[in-house]
Scaffold this motif. Structure first.
Motif, PDB file in Angstrom:
ATOM      1  N   ARG A   1       0.999  -0.972  -0.104  1.00  0.00           N
ATOM      2  CA  ARG A   1      -0.108   0.048  -0.121  1.00  0.00           C
ATOM      3  C   ARG A   1       0.902   1.280   0.049  1.00  0.00           C
ATOM      4  NH1 ARG A   1      -4.488  -1.351   2.980  1.00  0.00           N
ATOM      5  NH2 ARG A   1      -5.497   0.752   2.659  1.00  0.00           N
ATOM      6  N   THR A   2       0.366   2.517  -0.290  1.00  0.00           N
ATOM      7  CA  THR A   2       1.156   3.670  -0.403  1.00  0.00           C
ATOM      8  C   THR A   2      -0.057   4.601   0.223  1.00  0.00           C
ATOM      9  OG1 THR A   2       2.300   3.017  -2.598  1.00  0.00           O
ATOM     10  CG2 THR A   2       2.053   5.519  -1.680  1.00  0.00           C
ATOM     11  N   VAL A   3       0.784   5.508   1.174  1.00  0.00           N
ATOM     12  CA  VAL A   3       0.061   6.327   1.691  1.00  0.00           C
ATOM     13  C   VAL A   3       0.919   7.773   1.945  1.00  0.00           C
ATOM     14  CG1 VAL A   3      -1.071   4.764   3.562  1.00  0.00           C
ATOM     15  CG2 VAL A   3       0.988   5.965   4.190  1.00  0.00           C
ATOM     16  N   VAL A   4      -0.198   8.942   1.965  1.00  0.00           N
ATOM     17  CA  VAL A   4       0.820  10.360   2.255  1.00  0.00           C
ATOM     18  C   VAL A   4       0.995  10.506   3.537  1.00  0.00           C
ATOM     19  CG1 VAL A   4       0.382  12.743   2.018  1.00  0.00           C
ATOM     20  CG2 VAL A   4      -0.466  11.075   0.327  1.00  0.00           C
ATOM     21  N   GLY A   5       2.267  10.669   3.850  1.00  0.00           N
ATOM     22  CA  GLY A   5       2.636  11.030   5.228  1.00  0.00           C
ATOM     23  C   GLY A   5       4.121  10.792   5.628  1.00  0.00           C
ATOM     24  N   GLN A   6       4.438  11.113   6.711  1.00  0.00           N
ATOM     25  CA  GLN A   6       5.982  11.089   7.262  1.00  0.00           C
ATOM     26  C   GLN A   6       6.189   9.760   7.872  1.00  0.00           C
ATOM     27  OE1 GLN A   6       8.504  13.508   6.202  1.00  0.00           O
ATOM     28  NE2 GLN A   6       6.629  13.964   5.126  1.00  0.00           N
ATOM     29  N   LEU A   7       7.298   9.131   7.477  1.00  0.00           N
ATOM     30  CA  LEU A   7       7.656   7.767   7.972  1.00  0.00           C
ATOM     31  C   LEU A   7       7.632   7.824   9.538  1.00  0.00           C
ATOM     32  CD1 LEU A   7       8.713   4.960   6.970  1.00  0.00           C
ATOM     33  CD2 LEU A   7      10.983   5.789   7.281  1.00  0.00           C
ATOM     34  N   SER A   8       8.065   9.059  10.071  1.00  0.00           N
ATOM     35  CA  SER A   8       8.191   9.066  11.623  1.00  0.00           C
ATOM     36  C   SER A   8       6.929   9.127  12.397  1.00  0.00           C
ATOM     37  CB  SER A   8       9.207  10.207  11.711  1.00  0.00           C
ATOM     38  OG  SER A   8       8.385  11.457  11.596  1.00  0.00           O
ATOM     39  N   GLU A   9       5.964   9.424  11.481  1.00  0.00           N
ATOM     40  CA  GLU A   9       4.404   9.492  11.877  1.00  0.00           C
ATOM     41  C   GLU A   9       3.585   8.144  11.798  1.00  0.00           C
ATOM     42  OE1 GLU A   9       2.766  12.686  10.396  1.00  0.00           O
ATOM     43  OE2 GLU A   9       4.180  14.263  11.620  1.00  0.00           O
ATOM     44  N   VAL A  10       3.945   7.574  10.454  1.00  0.00           N
ATOM     45  CA  VAL A  10       3.266   6.579   9.897  1.00  0.00           C
ATOM     46  C   VAL A  10       3.674   5.183  10.613  1.00  0.00           C
ATOM     47  CG1 VAL A  10       2.877   5.079   7.762  1.00  0.00           C
ATOM     48  CG2 VAL A  10       2.856   7.466   7.716  1.00  0.00           C
TER      49      VAL A  10
ATOM     50  N   TYR B   1       5.296  10.479   0.044  1.00  0.00           N
ATOM     51  CA  TYR B   1       4.547   9.080   0.170  1.00  0.00           C
ATOM     52  C   TYR B   1       5.388   8.170   0.974  1.00  0.00           C
ATOM     53  CZ  TYR B   1       2.442  11.080  -4.136  1.00  0.00           C
ATOM     54  OH  TYR B   1       1.710  11.737  -4.971  1.00  0.00           O
ATOM     55  N   VAL B   2       4.772   7.370   1.612  1.00  0.00           N
ATOM     56  CA  VAL B   2       5.306   6.291   2.379  1.00  0.00           C
ATOM     57  C   VAL B   2       4.616   4.874   1.811  1.00  0.00           C
ATOM     58  CG1 VAL B   2       5.689   4.908   4.497  1.00  0.00           C
ATOM     59  CG2 VAL B   2       5.452   7.500   4.458  1.00  0.00           C
ATOM     60  N   HIS B   3       5.641   4.079   1.168  1.00  0.00           N
ATOM     61  CA  HIS B   3       5.410   2.835   0.601  1.00  0.00           C
ATOM     62  C   HIS B   3       5.436   1.705   1.659  1.00  0.00           C
ATOM     63  CE1 HIS B   3       5.375   4.670  -3.233  1.00  0.00           C
ATOM     64  NE2 HIS B   3       6.838   5.285  -2.984  1.00  0.00           N
ATOM     65  N   ILE B   4       4.244   1.020   1.886  1.00  0.00           N
ATOM     66  CA  ILE B   4       4.229   0.057   2.942  1.00  0.00           C
ATOM     67  C   ILE B   4       4.183  -1.316   2.130  1.00  0.00           C
ATOM     68  CG2 ILE B   4       2.928  -1.024   4.952  1.00  0.00           C
ATOM     69  CD1 ILE B   4       1.921   2.101   4.926  1.00  0.00           C
ATOM     70  N   ALA B   5       4.954  -2.482   2.732  1.00  0.00           N
ATOM     71  CA  ALA B   5       4.863  -3.821   2.279  1.00  0.00           C
ATOM     72  C   ALA B   5       4.923  -4.578   3.522  1.00  0.00           C
ATOM     73  CB  ALA B   5       6.234  -4.230   1.439  1.00  0.00           C
ATOM     74  N   GLY B   6       3.655  -5.592   3.808  1.00  0.00           N
ATOM     75  CA  GLY B   6       3.714  -6.452   4.596  1.00  0.00           C
ATOM     76  C   GLY B   6       3.532  -7.730   4.191  1.00  0.00           C
ATOM     77  N   VAL B   7       4.316  -8.620   5.036  1.00  0.00           N
ATOM     78  CA  VAL B   7       4.377 -10.172   4.436  1.00  0.00           C
ATOM     79  C   VAL B   7       3.971 -10.820   5.901  1.00  0.00           C
ATOM     80  CG1 VAL B   7       5.782 -12.014   3.757  1.00  0.00           C
ATOM     81  CG2 VAL B   7       6.203  -9.717   2.708  1.00  0.00           C
TER      82      VAL B   7
END
Length: 117
Positions: free
Chosen positions: A6-15, A73-79
């Protein structure tokens, strides 16, 4: 194994802390097992490892979450992995899918609370 990207708008330090609170808060047996943070020219990479007990499979399930800052953007990958009771092939992967669902729910909550521009 189950995956999500998934991709969200935000700062890594907050997300990342938001997602971690969401994952841990949605499962009583979930625990944070490992954390690595790396700085990059675009903001950084955060890797988190979680584990929880799966009542469905009567075993432990693990999940790795990687988040990468890319401009706004913050790109997120979950496995998620583990949880199968068979020796040579996957059986009963519901625990993996359910654990990954806690990450998806946390991402959905982030999107609902933060304008995605």
């Amino acid at each position: 194994m189950a995956t999500t990207t998934r991709t969200v708008v935000g700062q890594l330090s907050e997300v990342v802390p938001f997602l971690e609170a969401g994952v841990l808060g949605r499962s009583r047996s979930a625990s944070a097992e490992a954390a690595v943070d790396l700085g990059t020219s675009t903001g950084g990479i955060a890797v988190r490892g979680y584990e929880r007990f799966s009542m469905m499979g009567n075993n432990r399930v693990g999940m790795s979450v990687t988040a990468i800052q890319d401009g706004p953007y913050v790109h997120i990958a979950g496995v998620s992995l583990g949880g199968s009771q068979a020796m040579f092939f996957k059986v009963n992967t519901l625990g993996e899918q359910n654990f990954l669902g806690t990450l998806d729910a946390a991402i959905d909550q982030w999107i609902a609370q933060h304008p995605q521009g």
